[in-house]
Design an enzyme around this catalytic site. Structure first.
Site, PDB file in Angstrom:
ATOM      1  N   HIS A   1       0.838  -1.205   0.000  1.00  0.00           N
ATOM      2  CA  HIS A   1       0.000   0.000   0.000  1.00  0.00           C
ATOM      3  C   HIS A   1       0.871   1.254   0.000  1.00  0.00           C
ATOM      4  O   HIS A   1       0.575   2.224  -0.696  1.00  0.00           O
ATOM      5  CB  HIS A   1      -0.896   0.028   1.252  1.00  0.00           C
ATOM      6  CG  HIS A   1      -1.870  -1.099   1.354  1.00  0.00           C
ATOM      7  ND1 HIS A   1      -1.808  -2.044   2.345  1.00  0.00           N
ATOM      8  CD2 HIS A   1      -2.944  -1.440   0.604  1.00  0.00           C
ATOM      9  CE1 HIS A   1      -2.803  -2.907   2.214  1.00  0.00           C
ATOM     10  NE2 HIS A   1      -3.506  -2.572   1.163  1.00  0.00           N
TER      11      HIS A   1
ATOM     12  N   GLY B   1      -2.638  -1.773  -7.264  1.00  0.00           N
ATOM     13  CA  GLY B   1      -1.498  -2.697  -7.273  1.00  0.00           C
ATOM     14  C   GLY B   1      -1.713  -3.840  -8.254  1.00  0.00           C
ATOM     15  O   GLY B   1      -2.823  -4.365  -8.367  1.00  0.00           O
TER      16      GLY B   1
ATOM     17  N   LYS C   1      -0.939  -6.713  -7.860  1.00  0.00           N
ATOM     18  CA  LYS C   1      -1.347  -7.872  -7.056  1.00  0.00           C
ATOM     19  C   LYS C   1      -2.768  -8.332  -7.392  1.00  0.00           C
ATOM     20  O   LYS C   1      -3.064  -9.515  -7.385  1.00  0.00           O
ATOM     21  CB  LYS C   1      -1.217  -7.475  -5.581  1.00  0.00           C
ATOM     22  CG  LYS C   1      -1.926  -8.330  -4.578  1.00  0.00           C
ATOM     23  CD  LYS C   1      -1.019  -9.439  -4.142  1.00  0.00           C
ATOM     24  CE  LYS C   1      -1.649 -10.454  -3.227  1.00  0.00           C
ATOM     25  NZ  LYS C   1      -2.927 -10.172  -2.667  1.00  0.00           N
ATOM     26  N   ASP C   2      -3.666  -7.343  -7.644  1.00  0.00           N
ATOM     27  CA  ASP C   2      -5.059  -7.675  -7.956  1.00  0.00           C
ATOM     28  C   ASP C   2      -5.311  -7.454  -9.445  1.00  0.00           C
ATOM     29  O   ASP C   2      -6.019  -6.527  -9.839  1.00  0.00           O
ATOM     30  CB  ASP C   2      -5.993  -6.823  -7.096  1.00  0.00           C
ATOM     31  CG  ASP C   2      -5.853  -7.150  -5.632  1.00  0.00           C
ATOM     32  OD1 ASP C   2      -6.497  -8.091  -5.163  1.00  0.00           O
ATOM     33  OD2 ASP C   2      -5.049  -6.486  -4.945  1.00  0.00           O
TER      34      ASP C   2
ATOM     35  N   SER D   1      -2.633  -8.001   3.273  1.00  0.00           N
ATOM     36  CA  SER D   1      -3.184  -7.895   4.637  1.00  0.00           C
ATOM     37  C   SER D   1      -3.554  -9.278   5.152  1.00  0.00           C
ATOM     38  O   SER D   1      -3.474  -9.557   6.341  1.00  0.00           O
ATOM     39  CB  SER D   1      -4.426  -6.996   4.636  1.00  0.00           C
ATOM     40  OG  SER D   1      -4.139  -5.775   4.006  1.00  0.00           O
TER      41      SER D   1
END
Ligand code: AMP
Length: 291
Positions: free
Chosen positions: A37, A147, A149-150, A186
């Site tokens: 983040h 990000g 990541k997604d 997270s």
């Protein structure tokens, strides 16, 4: 840094900066912030005058039996992380402020929402698209930072922005990883030390897939899936691969003819250990394999 809880207040703030010619950027998050983040916040700060980080654990993107109630939350910790990163505003509405009592409107980005994650989390991306458009209408940013990541979420948000003529640019930032290669998340807070060590194999099998396609010219996706499943079983017993898909990074279509394919390839996976579900992906360019 200020904390704003009301939509009308953040709208007024954004309007003010627009009048003064300052660019406002949004970094949407569900909190329990980590270095992934923070990398988004720093890039946003570098490219815009004002950075708003939204912290909202969005109930509508969690399915029944998923981890909404136990999703990690620590506002005090998040506050300090944002302050240190030079964030200007935290926008943290409560659920009532975001959805009121009678919300009838939902945003569906059809087709691409049903693939990959969508098969395992029905309704998830409807919740995501709806909350993102609400956040965009609240913060009215020039740019939104997301990000890699997604990856599927990014494809969906970019398509929604395009389809609905939203005047915001989506900026995709690289995935931040632990030294082991494990993508920061997270949800890593749910993992035991042993599970965390084993989870590093997920990024390894993504790199393996890339290597097989680019260096070994493997054209059979099922063969790649067989090999990486074997590696996962050996190195991370207890982890179950829900999917490992090789697609384009535009409409997320499965690539049937790898040798004839030229362009960006996305390999995405989801794996479960106990009740914890992790996702990761790798994106790379491929040229046509010479005959
Ligand atoms: P989340 O709080 O998990 O909903 O994520 C908020 C934003 O942070 C999304 O755009 C994510 O893709 C991004 N993000 C999450 N993990 C990482 C990471 N390891 N590296 C970079 N960005 C990330």
């Amino acid at each position: 840094m200020k904390v704003i809880k009301e939509i009308s207040a953040i709208q007024d703030i954004s309007d003010y900066y627009k009048c003064t010619g300052k660019k406002v950027a949004l970094v949407p998050t569900m909190g329990y912030l980590h270095k992934g983040h923070v990398s988004l916040m720093l890039k946003a700060k570098d490219e815009n005058e004002i950075v708003v980080v939204s912290i909202f654990v969005n109930p509508t993107q969690f399915g029944k039996g998923e981890d909404f109630d136990k999703y990690p939350r620590d506002f005090a910790r998040d506050y300090h992380i944002c302050e240190k990163a030079g964030v200007d505003y935290i926008f943290s509405p409560d659920t009532e402020e975001m959805y009121g009592k009678n919300q009838f409107t939902k945003v569906t980005v059809s087709d691409i929402s049903e693939k990959l994650e969508g098969k395992f989390r029905p309704g998830h991306f409807e919740g995501v698209a709806t909350v993102v458009i609400k956040l965009l209408n609240a913060v009215k940013p020039v740019r939104i930072y997301l990000g890699q990541k997604d990856a599927q979420q990014n494809v969906i948000i970019k398509k929604m922005i395009d389809d609905l003529n939203i005047d915001t640019e989506a900026v995709i930032c690289e995935t931040m990883r632990e030294e082991s290669g494990l993508a920061m998340s997270s949800r890593n807070a749910y993992l035991t030390k042993d599970e965390k060590n084993k989870a590093a194999v997920l990024s390894f099998i993504l790199s393996e897939g890339k290597r097989m396609i680019l260096s070994e010219n493997v054209n059979d996706i099922q063969e790649i899936q067989r090999q990486v499943t074997k590696v996962l079983k050996e190195r991370a017993p207890g982890f179950e691969l829900q999917y490992y898909e090789v697609t384009d990074n535009n409409l997320l279509n499965e690539i049937r003819d790898l040798s004839g394919y030229e362009g960006e390839i996305l390999i995405s996976l989801a794996a479960k250990t106990g009740n914890t579900r992790l996702i990761d992906n790798i994106i790379f360019q491929k040229k046509k394999t010479p005959a």
